[in-house]
Design an enzyme around this catalytic site. Structure first.
Site, mmCIF file in Angstrom:
data_model
loop_
_atom_site.group_PDB
_atom_site.id
_atom_site.type_symbol
_atom_site.label_atom_id
_atom_site.label_comp_id
_atom_site.label_asym_id
_atom_site.label_seq_id
_atom_site.Cartn_x
_atom_site.Cartn_y
_atom_site.Cartn_z
ATOM 1 N N ASP A 9 54.970 -14.363 -129.224
ATOM 2 C CA ASP A 9 56.214 -13.538 -129.453
ATOM 3 C C ASP A 9 56.969 -14.015 -130.524
ATOM 4 O OD1 ASP A 9 56.766 -16.163 -128.412
ATOM 5 O OD2 ASP A 9 58.461 -15.372 -127.048
ATOM 6 N N HIS A 239 57.512 -26.511 -130.272
ATOM 7 C CA HIS A 239 56.933 -25.909 -129.193
ATOM 8 C C HIS A 239 55.502 -25.307 -129.353
ATOM 9 C CE1 HIS A 239 60.539 -26.403 -127.104
ATOM 10 N NE2 HIS A 239 61.100 -25.817 -127.875
HETATM 11 O O1 RIB Z 1 60.490 -22.828 -124.665
HETATM 12 C C1 RIB Z 1 60.030 -22.585 -125.856
HETATM 13 C C2 RIB Z 1 59.185 -21.502 -126.172
HETATM 14 O O2 RIB Z 1 60.124 -20.216 -126.020
HETATM 15 C C3 RIB Z 1 58.406 -21.247 -127.368
HETATM 16 O O3 RIB Z 1 57.185 -20.427 -127.514
HETATM 17 C C4 RIB Z 1 59.437 -20.452 -128.233
HETATM 18 O O4 RIB Z 1 58.688 -19.563 -129.134
HETATM 19 C C5 RIB Z 1 59.974 -19.485 -126.964
HETATM 20 O O5 RIB Z 1 59.146 -18.564 -126.960
HETATM 21 CA CA CA Z 2 56.416 -18.496 -128.740
#
Ligand code: RIB
Ligand code: CA
Length: 306
Positions: A9, A239
Site C-alpha cells: 500500500d 517496518h
Molecule cells: O504499521 C506499519 C505498517 O502500516 C506499514 O506497513 C506501513 O506502511 C503501514 O501500512
Molecule cells: Ca505498508
C-alpha cells in the site's frame, strides 16, 4: 535467487521496501500487488507503477481489493504518509498500467507457476491474501512462505493501543491468513520498533544514491515529522523493509512459534493474540532482531542504486 511478490500500500516505508528489493542481489521480484491502507487502492496502484518505473524494474502490478472483507471502507492514513502516499512528493501519472487480472488471481496463478518457490511478503492489510486463500484451496500449499509485516504481540499497537495498522484495517482477512495453515512469519512492531532510521541516515542514502535514495530522502521528511509527533522514537521505523529483509535474512530475527488469532471486533479489534495451542498452525513470531545488522543491510543495499 529468492522469488518474491510484495503486496503493498505504498506508502513511504513501502517505497523503501520496494527499492530495497530492487537492490538486493538475492531477490528476484516477480511482481507487486496493491491494496488500500496508507492510501486508496487506486493510488496504491499508481504509486506501485511509479516506483517500478523509477527503479527500472519491468515486473507486473496487479491491482487488489478496494474494500476490506467485511468492515466498511475507511479513510487512509494521510497524516503518516501524505494524501498521495509519498509525503510531500506530488502525485504523478506512471507510463504503464496494471494487469487486467486482479491481485488475488495473479497471486494464485504465480503460486501455481512457481510451486514451492514463491515467497509472499504482504506489507499492507491482508485482504488480497485472504481472498486468494478463499478462492484456491491449493494456494497456501503452492507457496513457500508468507512473511507478514503486521501485528504486535508484546509491543502494543500503533493505530490503537491494541492494534498495528495493517492488521487493524482488515482484521477478518488477517485472521483468515493466520488460520490458513501456510508457513507464516510475523514481522510486527515487536521488532520493527527497534529498527529506526534518522534524518542523517536518509541524507547519507541520498548522497550515495542521488536518484532513488534521493526520492526516499524527500519522502522521509514527511514520515520523520510524523514520528516526531509520536514522541517516543529517535527516527522512523523501517517496518516494511524489515519484512523484506526477514524474507532473505531470517537469521537476523529471533522467533517464537505460536498459534496467532486476531480480535475482529470491539475496542481490541485488530489485536494479534496467542490462540489456543493446537487450534491452528503456528506462526513464527519475530520477537527479537539484530537491529544494527538489519539497518546496515538496508543502508548498504540502497547505496547500490542509482
Ligand atoms: O504499521 C506499519 C505498517 O502500516 C506499514 O506497513 C506501513 O506502511 C503501514 O501500512
Ligand atoms: Ca505498508
Amino acid at each position: 535467487m529468492m522469488k518474491l511478490i510484495i503486496d503493498t500500500d505504498p506508502g513511504i516505508d513501502d517505497a523503501m521496501a520496494i527499492f530495497y528489493a530492487a537492490a538486493a542481489p538475492e531477490i528476484s521480484l516477480l511482481g507487486l500487488t496493491t491494496i488500500f491502507g496508507n492510501v486508496t487502492t487506486e493510488i496504491a496502484t499508481r504509486n506501485a507503477l511509479r516506483l517500478l518505473e523509477a527503479a527500472d524494474l519491468q515486473v507486473p502490478v496487479a491491482e487488489g481489493a478496494r474494500v476490506p472483507l467485511s468492515l466498511p471502507p475507511f479513510k487512509p492514513s494521510a497524516q503518516v504518509h501524505g494524501a498521495q502516499g509519498f509525503g510531500d512528493i506530488p502525485a504523478a501519472e506512471p507510463k504503464g498500467a496494471p494487469l487486467a487480472e486482479e491481485a488475488a488471481d495473479f497471486l494464485i496463478r504465480m503460486a501455481r507457476e512457481h510451486k514451492g518457490e514463491l515467497v509472499l511478503c504482504p506489507i499492507g492489510p491482508l485482504t488480497n491474501i485472504a481472498l486468494a486463500i478463499q478462492r484456491d484451496p491449493e494456494f497456501v500449499k503452492n507457496l513457500k512462505r508468507i512473511v507478514i509485516m503486521g501485528g504486535s504481540l508484546e509491543e502494543g499497537g500503533n493505530i490503537t493501543p491494541h492494534a498495528e495498522a495493517n492488521i487493524y484495517h482488515d482484521p477478518d482477512a488477517a485472521d483468515v491468513v493466520f488460520g490458513s495453515g501456510a508457513e507464516l512469519v510475523m514481522v510486527g512492531l515487536d521488532v520493527t520498533h527497534q529498527i529506526l532510521c534518522t534524518k542523517a541516515d536518509f541524507t547519507a542514502i541520498a548522497a550515495q544514491s542521488p536518484e532513488l535514495g534521493g526520492m526516499l530522502q524527500s519522502m522521509s521528511e514527511f514520515y520523520l515529522r510524523f514520528y516526531e509527533t509520536v514522541g517516543k522514537f529517535d527516527g522512523c521505523s523501517l517496518h516494511d523493509p524489515a519484512a523484506v529483509i526477514a524474507c532473505s535474512h531470517p537469521q537476523l530475527f529471533q522467533v517464537k512459534k505460536l498459534p496467532i488469532r486476531v480480535s475482529c471486533s470491539g475496542e481490541t479489534s485488530g489485536e494479534t493474540l496467542m490462540a489456543e495451542k493446537g487450534s491452528r498452525g503456528d506462526t513464527s513470531v519475530c520477537l527479537g532482531v539484530d537491529a544494527k545488522a538489519v539497518k546496515t543491510l538496508f543502508l548498504e543495499r540502497l547505496a547500490l542504486l542509482p
